[in-house]
Design a protein around this motif. Sequence first.
Motif, PDB file in Angstrom:
ATOM      1  N   ASP A 114       1.404   3.956  -1.338  1.00 20.34           N
ATOM      2  CA  ASP A 114       2.123   5.219  -1.418  1.00 20.34           C
ATOM      3  C   ASP A 114       1.671   6.153  -0.291  1.00 20.34           C
ATOM      4  OD1 ASP A 114       3.786   7.170  -3.227  1.00 20.34           O
ATOM      5  OD2 ASP A 114       1.931   8.229  -2.718  1.00 20.34           O
ATOM      6  N   LYS A 115       2.636   6.711   0.436  1.00 24.27           N
ATOM      7  CA  LYS A 115       2.308   7.507   1.617  1.00 24.27           C
ATOM      8  C   LYS A 115       1.518   8.755   1.259  1.00 24.27           C
ATOM      9  CE  LYS A 115       6.293   6.001   4.350  1.00 24.27           C
ATOM     10  NZ  LYS A 115       7.527   6.428   5.059  1.00 24.27           N
ATOM     11  N   ASP A 116       1.926   9.447   0.199  1.00 25.24           N
ATOM     12  CA  ASP A 116       1.214  10.677  -0.167  1.00 25.24           C
ATOM     13  C   ASP A 116      -0.219  10.375  -0.575  1.00 25.24           C
ATOM     14  OD1 ASP A 116       3.480  12.137   0.351  1.00 25.24           O
ATOM     15  OD2 ASP A 116       4.194  12.090  -1.736  1.00 25.24           O
ATOM     16  N   PHE A 117      -0.388   9.298  -1.313  1.00 27.22           N
ATOM     17  CA  PHE A 117      -1.739   8.925  -1.722  1.00 27.22           C
ATOM     18  C   PHE A 117      -2.570   8.544  -0.495  1.00 27.22           C
ATOM     19  CE2 PHE A 117      -5.043   6.064  -3.235  1.00 27.22           C
ATOM     20  CZ  PHE A 117      -5.513   6.722  -4.372  1.00 27.22           C
ATOM     21  N   ALA A 118      -1.971   7.784   0.400  1.00 26.92           N
ATOM     22  CA  ALA A 118      -2.704   7.351   1.593  1.00 26.92           C
ATOM     23  C   ALA A 118      -3.118   8.527   2.449  1.00 26.92           C
ATOM     24  CB  ALA A 118      -1.839   6.389   2.396  1.00 26.92           C
ATOM     25  N   ALA A 119      -2.284   9.583   2.466  1.00 27.27           N
ATOM     26  CA  ALA A 119      -2.597  10.734   3.310  1.00 27.27           C
ATOM     27  C   ALA A 119      -3.809  11.503   2.819  1.00 27.27           C
ATOM     28  CB  ALA A 119      -1.378  11.662   3.373  1.00 27.27           C
ATOM     29  N   ARG A 120      -4.173  11.331   1.545  1.00 23.48           N
ATOM     30  CA  ARG A 120      -5.291  12.079   0.974  1.00 23.48           C
ATOM     31  C   ARG A 120      -6.642  11.444   1.285  1.00 23.48           C
ATOM     32  NH1 ARG A 120      -4.331  11.713  -4.936  1.00 23.48           N
ATOM     33  NH2 ARG A 120      -6.393  12.690  -4.969  1.00 23.48           N
ATOM     34  N   TRP A 121      -6.664  10.228   1.790  1.00 23.35           N
ATOM     35  CA  TRP A 121      -7.924   9.512   1.954  1.00 23.35           C
ATOM     36  C   TRP A 121      -8.063   8.989   3.373  1.00 23.35           C
ATOM     37  CZ3 TRP A 121     -11.305   9.898  -1.864  1.00 23.35           C
ATOM     38  CH2 TRP A 121     -10.823  10.204  -3.131  1.00 23.35           C
ATOM     39  N   PRO A 122      -9.277   8.956   3.878  1.00 21.69           N
ATOM     40  CA  PRO A 122      -9.470   8.344   5.195  1.00 21.69           C
ATOM     41  C   PRO A 122      -9.174   6.854   5.121  1.00 21.69           C
ATOM     42  CG  PRO A 122     -11.589   8.862   4.185  1.00 21.69           C
ATOM     43  CD  PRO A 122     -10.541   9.478   3.317  1.00 21.69           C
ATOM     44  N   GLY A 123      -8.638   6.348   6.225  1.00 19.89           N
ATOM     45  CA  GLY A 123      -8.280   4.930   6.239  1.00 19.89           C
ATOM     46  C   GLY A 123      -9.466   4.034   5.970  1.00 19.89           C
ATOM     47  N   SER A 124     -10.680   4.463   6.387  1.00 19.81           N
ATOM     48  CA  SER A 124     -11.871   3.633   6.168  1.00 19.81           C
ATOM     49  C   SER A 124     -12.157   3.437   4.686  1.00 19.81           C
ATOM     50  CB  SER A 124     -13.076   4.265   6.859  1.00 19.81           C
ATOM     51  OG  SER A 124     -13.300   5.583   6.355  1.00 19.81           O
ATOM     52  N   ALA A 125     -11.918   4.464   3.880  1.00 19.38           N
ATOM     53  CA  ALA A 125     -12.142   4.327   2.438  1.00 19.38           C
ATOM     54  C   ALA A 125     -11.121   3.383   1.821  1.00 19.38           C
ATOM     55  CB  ALA A 125     -12.080   5.691   1.764  1.00 19.38           C
ATOM     56  N   LEU A 126      -9.885   3.499   2.260  1.00 15.90           N
ATOM     57  CA  LEU A 126      -8.833   2.643   1.705  1.00 15.90           C
ATOM     58  C   LEU A 126      -9.037   1.191   2.108  1.00 15.90           C
ATOM     59  CD1 LEU A 126      -5.834   5.047   2.348  1.00 15.90           C
ATOM     60  CD2 LEU A 126      -6.835   4.489   0.131  1.00 15.90           C
ATOM     61  N   THR A 127      -9.390   0.965   3.359  1.00 14.99           N
ATOM     62  CA  THR A 127      -9.620  -0.426   3.767  1.00 14.99           C
ATOM     63  C   THR A 127     -10.883  -0.983   3.128  1.00 14.99           C
ATOM     64  OG1 THR A 127     -10.755   0.364   5.763  1.00 14.99           O
ATOM     65  CG2 THR A 127      -8.400  -0.153   5.946  1.00 14.99           C
ATOM     66  N   ALA A 128     -11.835  -0.104   2.783  1.00 15.03           N
ATOM     67  CA  ALA A 128     -13.066  -0.572   2.145  1.00 15.03           C
ATOM     68  C   ALA A 128     -12.792  -1.179   0.777  1.00 15.03           C
ATOM     69  CB  ALA A 128     -14.069   0.572   2.015  1.00 15.03           C
ATOM     70  N   VAL A 129     -11.732  -0.725   0.104  1.00 16.82           N
ATOM     71  CA  VAL A 129     -11.394  -1.297  -1.204  1.00 16.82           C
ATOM     72  C   VAL A 129     -10.361  -2.404  -1.078  1.00 16.82           C
ATOM     73  CG1 VAL A 129     -11.997   0.784  -2.459  1.00 16.82           C
ATOM     74  CG2 VAL A 129      -9.644   0.473  -1.661  1.00 16.82           C
ATOM     75  N   GLY A 130      -9.989  -2.766   0.158  1.00 17.04           N
ATOM     76  CA  GLY A 130      -9.135  -3.923   0.336  1.00 17.04           C
ATOM     77  C   GLY A 130      -7.746  -3.643   0.852  1.00 17.04           C
ATOM     78  N   VAL A 131      -7.348  -2.368   0.974  1.00 17.12           N
ATOM     79  CA  VAL A 131      -6.027  -2.069   1.515  1.00 17.12           C
ATOM     80  C   VAL A 131      -5.978  -2.572   2.958  1.00 17.12           C
ATOM     81  CG1 VAL A 131      -4.345  -0.260   2.036  1.00 17.12           C
ATOM     82  CG2 VAL A 131      -5.798  -0.069   0.014  1.00 17.12           C
ATOM     83  N   LEU A 132      -4.883  -3.223   3.316  1.00 17.29           N
ATOM     84  CA  LEU A 132      -4.789  -3.865   4.619  1.00 17.29           C
ATOM     85  C   LEU A 132      -4.354  -2.876   5.691  1.00 17.29           C
ATOM     86  CD1 LEU A 132      -3.012  -7.189   3.572  1.00 17.29           C
ATOM     87  CD2 LEU A 132      -5.445  -6.794   3.907  1.00 17.29           C
ATOM     88  N   ASP A 133      -5.093  -2.908   6.797  1.00 18.56           N
ATOM     89  CA  ASP A 133      -4.679  -2.192   7.987  1.00 18.56           C
ATOM     90  C   ASP A 133      -4.532  -3.175   9.147  1.00 18.56           C
ATOM     91  OD1 ASP A 133      -3.960  -0.052   9.569  1.00 18.56           O
ATOM     92  OD2 ASP A 133      -6.023   0.313  10.214  1.00 18.56           O
ATOM     93  N   GLY A 134      -5.187  -4.304   9.001  1.00 17.79           N
ATOM     94  CA  GLY A 134      -5.104  -5.389   9.959  1.00 17.79           C
ATOM     95  C   GLY A 134      -5.373  -6.688   9.235  1.00 17.79           C
ATOM     96  N   PHE A 135      -5.391  -7.766   9.988  1.00 19.06           N
ATOM     97  CA  PHE A 135      -5.676  -9.049   9.358  1.00 19.06           C
ATOM     98  C   PHE A 135      -7.108  -9.044   8.825  1.00 19.06           C
ATOM     99  CE2 PHE A 135      -2.107 -10.378  12.079  1.00 19.06           C
ATOM    100  CZ  PHE A 135      -1.351 -11.073  11.144  1.00 19.06           C
ATOM    101  N   VAL A 136      -7.311  -9.734   7.710  1.00 22.73           N
ATOM    102  CA  VAL A 136      -8.606  -9.749   7.009  1.00 22.73           C
ATOM    103  C   VAL A 136      -9.130 -11.173   6.961  1.00 22.73           C
ATOM    104  CG1 VAL A 136      -9.764  -9.321   4.815  1.00 22.73           C
ATOM    105  CG2 VAL A 136      -8.038  -7.720   5.649  1.00 22.73           C
ATOM    106  N   VAL A 137     -10.419 -11.298   7.146  1.00 20.48           N
ATOM    107  CA  VAL A 137     -11.079 -12.605   7.087  1.00 20.48           C
ATOM    108  C   VAL A 137     -11.656 -12.816   5.699  1.00 20.48           C
ATOM    109  CG1 VAL A 137     -12.918 -14.047   8.028  1.00 20.48           C
ATOM    110  CG2 VAL A 137     -11.623 -12.536   9.537  1.00 20.48           C
ATOM    111  N   THR A 138     -11.367 -13.944   5.095  1.00 21.83           N
ATOM    112  CA  THR A 138     -11.935 -14.322   3.803  1.00 21.83           C
ATOM    113  C   THR A 138     -12.773 -15.583   3.998  1.00 21.83           C
ATOM    114  OG1 THR A 138     -10.079 -15.753   3.188  1.00 21.83           O
ATOM    115  CG2 THR A 138      -9.880 -13.386   2.680  1.00 21.83           C
ATOM    116  N   GLU A 139     -13.289 -16.093   2.899  1.00 25.71           N
ATOM    117  CA  GLU A 139     -14.088 -17.317   2.981  1.00 25.71           C
ATOM    118  C   GLU A 139     -13.260 -18.482   3.515  1.00 25.71           C
ATOM    119  OE1 GLU A 139     -15.772 -18.147  -0.783  1.00 25.71           O
ATOM    120  OE2 GLU A 139     -17.174 -16.445  -0.747  1.00 25.71           O
ATOM    121  N   ASP A 140     -11.975 -18.460   3.255  1.00 21.59           N
ATOM    122  CA  ASP A 140     -11.105 -19.559   3.670  1.00 21.59           C
ATOM    123  C   ASP A 140     -10.511 -19.340   5.054  1.00 21.59           C
ATOM    124  OD1 ASP A 140     -11.535 -20.762   1.195  1.00 21.59           O
ATOM    125  OD2 ASP A 140      -9.925 -19.602   0.270  1.00 21.59           O
TER     126      ASP A 140
END
Length: 912
Positions: A577-603
């Motif tokens: 949600d855009k309004d929700f995203a605007a309230r938080w720094p991108g680093s906090a959102l990506t820290a909980v797993g929200v994607l901003d770029g490709f993510v590396v997993t164990e696989d």
Amino acid sequence: MTDPFGTEALRASVLRAWAESPTRFTEDTNAERDLRVGAYRDRLLVELAQNAADAAQTAGAPGRIRVSVVDGELRVANTGAPLTAAGVASLASLRASAKEGMVGRFGVGFAAVLAVTDEPRVLSRTGGVAFSEARTREAAGRPGDVPVLRLPWPDDWPVPEGFDTEVRLPLRADVDPDELLARLADEVEDLLLSLPWLARISVGDSVWQRSEVDGHVEIAGPAGVVRWLVQEAPGGLWAMAPEPLETDVLHAPTPTDERLSLPARLIAQVPLEPSRRRIMPGTDVTAPASAYPALVRKLPPGQRLSLVPSAGFPLSEVDGQLREAVIGALGEQPWLPSAGGDIPALGARVLGVDSPRLVEMLGELVPRLVSVCGPEAARVLATVGAERLDLPEVVETLTGLERPPVWWRSLYDVLLPLLEAHSVSADDLGALPVPLADDRTLPGPRGALLFDGELLELLAEADIVGLRLVHPEAAHPLLERLGAKPAEAADLLESPALREAVERSVEDAESGLDTAPLAEAVLRLVSEASAEDLGALALPAEDGWRRADELVLPTSPLLAVFDPDALGEDGPLAVLDKDFAARWPGSALTAVGVLDGFVVTEDGIRDLDLVADERWPEALRLIAGERETWQALRADASGIARNAVLAGRAPQEWRLASAAGLAGLYDPVPDVGVREDVLAAAGVRTGLEVADLDDAADLLDRLGDPRRTVAPGLVARAHAALADAGLDWAALDAPERVRAVDGSVVAAEEAAVLDRPWLAAAWPAERLVTAAEGGPEPEPDEVFASGRSRAERLAELLDVPLLSETVSARMPDDGEFVPWAELTAICLVAELLDMPLPDGGVVVHEELSVELDGVKRDAPWWVESGPFHGEHHAADTPAGLARAFAHAADRWADRHLIEALLDDPDPLTLFS
């Protein structure tokens, strides 16, 4: 001399009795001796003081006593009622007393004077009497021992001014006056306490005075003032010394031989035996016990335990009766201080640790809790029926108690010193209640988190089941000692309770629960500390609540590369949600797993399957632009290989433009705007590689494609790569066409795999398949662990026979066998190359031709049997001898150098 007390008649009566009954004299002598050496020994001042007290009581005024030694006489003067005829009669009687209800008033106790004198006298305002051993012996006409106190004579010495009576005792020679006065002085304090009708006693120059002040008897003496706390009792008086007594005797009122172990002195009105040392048999001495608690109550609360009888065996029968009665009274009557006033000891609760502050806090919570505390108090009060209260029971009492957090902190202030002093253990306090930030109070600090800050309110609002955050107003070092953990943001993020709440947050949101506070709290925490595996956190998307790791930032470049069908209600991902995203720094959102770029997993790199086919060049640029994804791509490109599309083909179907060695087999990748190293990491080919059966099938197809022009060296290298791949070829279909050594394509059934190097001359190059590297003449076959050679593995893969299985040859018989050592040129080459000469030799033919299936073919060399052993044949040429020698010496790779040296044995050939 006048005889106011009729002593002459008394003497006549006694003498007549002795004359009429000789045994009476003996009985009187023996009785007096028994009194002197038995019951009344060491009771001189006691008996005289008792007589003086009786006299003072009779006179109705407090009495005074003066003890002195004058001219060898011990003189004891006192005030009070003077001597009477009845008193004189008592003095002269061994079995009678003039007292009427008062013990000791001129009775048999006067015999105590015989311990120091043989000539006692008693002088009074009303007259006096004297006794004498010598005069008695003379009057009785008997030698030896006589009863001194049976015959009185009148005496008219004046009484000292200010006194009413004086006892004069001429001291025997064996009595030390100073020692006697010192011993009598030691008895004064006890006598003034026991005899309330005496106000003053002086011994020599020392004076003691008795007074009563505020319920205390004060005795002022040379050493100072001693205060005794007293309490009237039925049939007696209780008195407590400044320090509790350890042992004493019953006073009645003067000391007896009845030993007591009570902390206070009992002065009892009980009948005594004539000796005045023992109470009369069958006497009940327990009546005063009922007043003992009243004596205890007169003490300050902190001192009352000193009057509790100590545990132990009674010192006498009387002691046992009194102790039992006193303990019973202390158990039944109120005297122990508590929050609600004095209470009886029976059933009272005593805190087993020394903490008055804790007692104060527990007073309203624990019924019958006394104000005194500590292990010693519990031990002492156990003798009177009190029960010990230990910390585990205290903790149990506190469980479920509702109190403000500050109250609990105050309690912790009290308990921490006890823990530090080892008065209690951590186990004792293990279930101690702890107030939490969500207003609950739960037992046990272990696992609770000590956390402060604005987040507490938010975490409490999130109502995370099992997350035990200590209320900030109750936070205390004690809780940490008992297992609570000072929590930073990272600790909270790792707590099992929060993790569990995160895991079920989407389910909770879908069921209608408000999970926004949880999302807010977690995002605040990850803004302060890093954490992993929080992707399950429910966050708002454009189409409802989704897992954080299923959401893409509205500003993410991934939106430009993902297939549009991958985003939305029916797709695996959605946009945050855009309004929700605007309230938080991108680093906090990506820290909980929200994607901003490709993510590396164990696989590997995730979501590669969501990239649109036409967007792969841009996706690769994104991957290469981030260190983590770039490293993952370089480590494992399998995900890219499965999903990526470049110019309509998978990356592995292309080669880099710089990989010219693959020309013919693979086409160069078109310019897609991606760096070569990225293309290579994504799977675009840089060299020959057979990673799996798919690679093998593709390579075989390309080798068998007649439309492709493939250089012979690349063909040989491709076959070697296939043979060495170590794959299970059972699942792979054999090709219909194969690539021959000369680069041409031939049907598989017409081809053969070269497995013996000398056979190359016997088979057409357009039908010969080789697995060698470096040209049409292969090196000796390498052998896998299975024991099969590279040629055998290639033949199995291609389903093509080995050449040795296809042809047979017959050798000519015109050759000459020559040992290697006899071939000068060969020896020179061997020396130049530092090669040992092999055993045996070679059959040299002027010209070598072999018969194959009835047809003769020229050959430079041949081995008659086996690949590495057997008889070597060679044409007498540098080419033939070089190959035979290189094969025999197991130096096949050096065959061309050997040939050159045989053709020109100049050492410069090695360097030119």
